[in-house]
Structures are given as C-alpha cells and as structure tokens.
Design a protein around this motif. Structure first.
Motif, PDB file in Angstrom:
ATOM      1  N   ARG A 338      36.953  23.507  33.163  1.00  0.00           N
ATOM      2  CA  ARG A 338      37.547  22.614  32.166  1.00  0.00           C
ATOM      3  C   ARG A 338      36.547  22.301  31.059  1.00  0.00           C
ATOM      4  NH1 ARG A 338      37.990  17.350  30.930  1.00  0.00           N
ATOM      5  NH2 ARG A 338      36.966  16.516  32.783  1.00  0.00           N
ATOM      6  N   GLU A 343      40.044  26.212  31.559  1.00  0.00           N
ATOM      7  CA  GLU A 343      41.197  25.443  32.050  1.00  0.00           C
ATOM      8  C   GLU A 343      41.549  24.407  30.997  1.00  0.00           C
ATOM      9  OE1 GLU A 343      41.955  22.385  35.687  1.00  0.00           O
ATOM     10  OE2 GLU A 343      41.090  24.336  36.257  1.00  0.00           O
ATOM     11  N   CYS A 350      38.831  19.759  37.695  1.00  0.00           N
ATOM     12  CA  CYS A 350      39.387  21.098  37.487  1.00  0.00           C
ATOM     13  C   CYS A 350      39.814  21.686  38.830  1.00  0.00           C
ATOM     14  CB  CYS A 350      38.375  22.010  36.801  1.00  0.00           C
ATOM     15  SG  CYS A 350      36.940  22.425  37.814  1.00  0.00           S
ATOM     16  N   CYS A 362      33.345  17.693  35.958  1.00  0.00           N
ATOM     17  CA  CYS A 362      34.588  17.330  35.281  1.00  0.00           C
ATOM     18  C   CYS A 362      35.085  15.936  35.679  1.00  0.00           C
ATOM     19  CB  CYS A 362      35.667  18.366  35.582  1.00  0.00           C
ATOM     20  SG  CYS A 362      35.763  18.828  37.325  1.00  0.00           S
TER      21      CYS A 362
END
Length: 480
Positions: A338, A343, A350, A362
């Motif tokens: 991410r 993503e 993520c 993340c």
C-alpha cells in the motif's frame, strides 16, 4: 606454414618498426628452412625495449632496412599460413611494414595463443612465458625472434604428443575458418577492413542502411556475421541483402560504443532493434507521508529537470519495467504494497500484512524509522550515479590499437554526450554553436558509467578526463 616472430621498437604498428624477424618454414610436419635477420628500424630503439630484447641501436646500425629485405620476405610468406604467438601483433606489423614499401600483404593466420586455449582449456595463462614454464621448454635467448619462434615450434611438438590429433585438427580448422562471404560483396573491400576498434555499417543494393555494429576489431566482427551456420535468421537475412560495407575507426571501444549508440538512434537501421530512442523514462519516487513513513511510486521522469536522474531512483524504459522492479524490491525487503502504491487502499493494513509478508508499516505496527531504513536499503541498489564533476569535462581518448596513434576528444556534461571536439582546449566553440536541445539518453548514460565513474576509470588508462574550468553546467533541455 611459416612460424614467425617479430621484435619491434614498441607496440603500435602505425608508429613503431620491426627490429628483428625470425621464421621457420614447416612442410608436412618437417622443418624445411630457417631464416632470420636484424632490421634497421631507422629510428632509435627505446631503452626499455633494449632491456627486454637485448637489441640496441648499435646492433642494428649496419643491418638492412625492411625495404631491403621486403622482396625476399614477401616471396617466403606468399601463399602460406602465418603462425605466431599473439598472431594479431606480428601480422599487423608485417602488413604495415609491407604497406610502407608498396606491397599489399595478406595471409591466413594461426594464433598459437588461441590454439593453446582450445587444446588446454584448463590451463591458467597462455602467454609464451607461461607456456615455456609450464612445459619446461628450453629457450636460451628469450625475446629474440628466432629463439621465440623455436619455442613455438617446440610447443607444437608437445601439443602433438599430448593432445588427440582429432582435437588438434578441429581446433586449427576453427581458428583458420574463413567465413563464406556473400557472392555480391567485393572481396577487396573485406581485405581493406581495419583490425582495430570502430563502427561498421551494412548497406543493401539500393544503399539503404541494414545494420550498424561496433567492435574492438572491425574486420573480425564483420567476418563473424558470415559464419556458414548462420545461427540466427537475422544474420542470414543481412548476409543475403548485403552489398556494401562502410566503417569509421575510433581510438578505442569507448568511442566505438558512443558512436554506435548515436548512429543507431539517428538512422534507425532495419536490423537494429535494441537501441531505439526513448522519448519517455520512468523512475521511482520516494516521499514521506504525514505519519513519517516513506512512500514509493512509479512516476514519469520530469523532462525538464536535470537533477531528476539523481533525486529519483532508477531509469526505466517503460512503466511496466519500473513496476516489475518495484515488486521485486517489495518482495525482497518486505515493503508495504500500500505504501508502494501497488495496493490502492487509501488506509488500513495491506493484504500482504495479513499474509505476514509486510511487517506492518501500513498500520503503524512497525516503527517508521526502521521501515524507512529498509526502504533506503532497497533503493540503494538502483540509486543513480551523481555527476562527479562541477563542470563539463573533456575526455581524451587515446588509441588502443597497434595500428593507430590517433587521439579523439569528447565533450560530456551531466552524463550527456555532447559530441566530439577538434581539440581538447577548444571545446567552447562547440558549446556556443550548439543547435537544438541537448537530450539525456539512457544508453549513453550506461556507457559513460562503464568507463568514467571514479571506481572504474583506473581500468581504462587510455582515457584521460579534463574538467573544464570556469564553465557552467549546460542547461538540460530534455530527455530522450
């Protein structure tokens, strides 16, 4: 065949001269004749050469010049295979000496270095000194022409005793193999091909450009295109269409690589597919988000910012290529997909975190400082090289060929090749007369990295770098 060795005043056939020749004529495996002569080179013999060979000015002062023995030597060498250790060296000196006195000398050559490598592939080193030591060859007067020729003869006898005859004949046939030339190609043109570095161009019957290539030995590389097996369809197609060859000699492989790259992009030959001009480049950017975590993303390189190649990471020919590299770094360093914009979620953990392939940057499960350190470790592998100088530079490229002593001067700035200039001390003429934009080229960048970075420059003593004092960096107009 004739086994031969030359002693010379130096290493450049275009400048230096032969001081001694020794040859042995062998027919059906038996020695038929021996001939040797000191030769007056009509120039002083350098002291360091005299120290190696034992031949000094006093020894050759009353010896014949090459002109005086040329006719007899030419008759001896006609129609025979020339055998020498490092045959390219001796052959180039003979060709140059004969050329100076009006003879067009050409011969098949059998290099005993190449033969040694084929029949003794496991041995380390194939110089004459190594061979003499390894096989305990008795040679009382090393670095004299006839003594070295006798050593080559002894080595051939040893090979015949130790190596299977089939392997010997096969190896010799491969070395002597003459490519099958296209019937519509002038053989006289092939004979004129230089044996030094440079760029060559293939043209079809109508004059259309088929192919551009480069080599440290133009003649050898051109002939390799015409091997009878034609392993690649492209080689066969080129051979069938080829009607004319042109070439440009360069002092070394450095100039040949720059010239080949430039010519291919200017002319787009039919069979050159690899080096096309790139109008877009992609890089990986690194930013810090509000939470203090590093984020990576694939971006289009800024076409107007000269600093982009060092402030961003990597240079990629397509977005897909950049994304593939980024995915590899994510896997290797357990980066967050991410935070790397793979993503598309805007927040939260993520999917890789759930699979334990992300350590939780993340969702703040991993400290930013530790994650950012890992990001920097990943990016270190694709960090672009800073321009090491504060100004443009001139690179003086001296010849590496035994047949030339030419020096070329190249103007370079910010990893961009600006062209060849006439003199090292007059590059400003080119700077002030430059027309049109100066583009950054990824292939040029890679060539310059191979030769000019401080860590590698020592490997190329024939290149001398001269920074241009009081000259501001040239404004970047674009990427290409």
């Amino acid at each position: 065949m004739i086994l031969l060795d030359c002693e010379t005043t130096g290493g450049r056939a275009s400048h230096d001269r032969i001081t001694e020749i020794g040859l042995i004529e062998v027919i059906d495996g038996e020695v038929k004749d021996k001939w040797q002569s000191l030769i007056n080179p009509q120039r002083p013999i350098p002291p360091w050469i005299s120290k190696i060979t034992g031949i000094d000015d006093a020894m050759v002062i009353d010896s014949p010049t090459f002109d005086e023995i040329a006719s007899e030597l030419y008759e001896r060498l006609q129609g025979t295979i020339l055998v020498a250790h490092n045959a390219r060296f001796d052959y180039s000196f003979l060709k140059q000496e004969f050329k100076r006195v009006g003879y067009d000398y050409s011969a098949k050559t059998l290099c005993s270095v190449k033969l040694s490598r084929r029949v003794y592939p496991r041995h380390q080193g194939h110089s004459l000194d190594k061979i003499i030591q390894r096989h305990q060859i008795d040679i009382p007067d090393r670095h004299r022409a006839m003594a070295d020729t006798d050593a080559i003869l002894s080595y051939f006898t040893i090979i015949q005793q130790q190596v299977d005859e089939t392997l010997i004949q096969k190896s010799i046939a491969e070395i002597l193999k003459r490519p099958s030339l296209p019937s519509h190609l002038d053989n006289q043109l092939i004979q004129k091909l230089p044996e030094g570095p440079g760029v060559y161009q293939f043209y079809d019957e109508s004059g259309a450009l088929l192919y551009i290539g480069k080599s440290v030995n133009i003649r050898e590389r051109v002939l390799s295109h015409f091997s009878a097996d034609h392993r690649h369809h492209k080689e066969l197609d080129i051979s069938q269409q080829l009607h004319h060859i042109d070439w440009i000699e360069t002092p070394s492989d450095f100039g040949a690589q720059l010239l080949e790259n430039s010519y291919i992009k200017q002319t787009s030959p039919r069979y050159n597919r690899r080096q096309t001009k790139i109008k877009k480049l992609y890089q990986i950017s690194r930013t810090i988000n509000k939470g203090g975590y590093a984020e990576l993303d694939v971006i289009l390189a800024d076409m107007t910012a000269a600093s982009d190649i060092t402030s961003k990471y990597g240079l990629f020919r397509s977005k897909k290529q950049a994304q593939t590299k980024l995915l590899a770094l994510i896997t290797q360093y357990k980066l967050c997909q991410r935070l790397c914009h793979i993503e598309k979620k805007s927040s939260g953990s993520c999917f890789a975190y759930q699979l334990k392939k992300c350590l939780g940057a993340c969702c703040a499960k991993e400290p930013a400082q530790r994650y950012n350190l890992r990001v920097d470790m990943a990016l270190s592998h694709i960090k672009n090289q800073q321009w090491p100088w504060s100004t443009p530079i001139i690179v003086a490229e001296q010849s590496t060929s035994t047949q030339s002593d030419v020096t070329h001067y190249h103007l370079i700035d910010q990893w961009r090749y600006l062209g060849q200039v006439d003199k090292q001390n007059e590059p400003q003429t080119y700077l002030t007369n430059q027309q049109g934009p100066i583009f950054f080229d990824i292939d040029t960048y890679k060539i310059l990295l191979r030769f000019l970075t401080p860590a590698k420059a020592a490997n190329f003593p024939y290149l001398t770098i001269h920074p241009l004092e009081h000259q501001s960096p040239i404004i970047m107009d674009g990427w290409g």
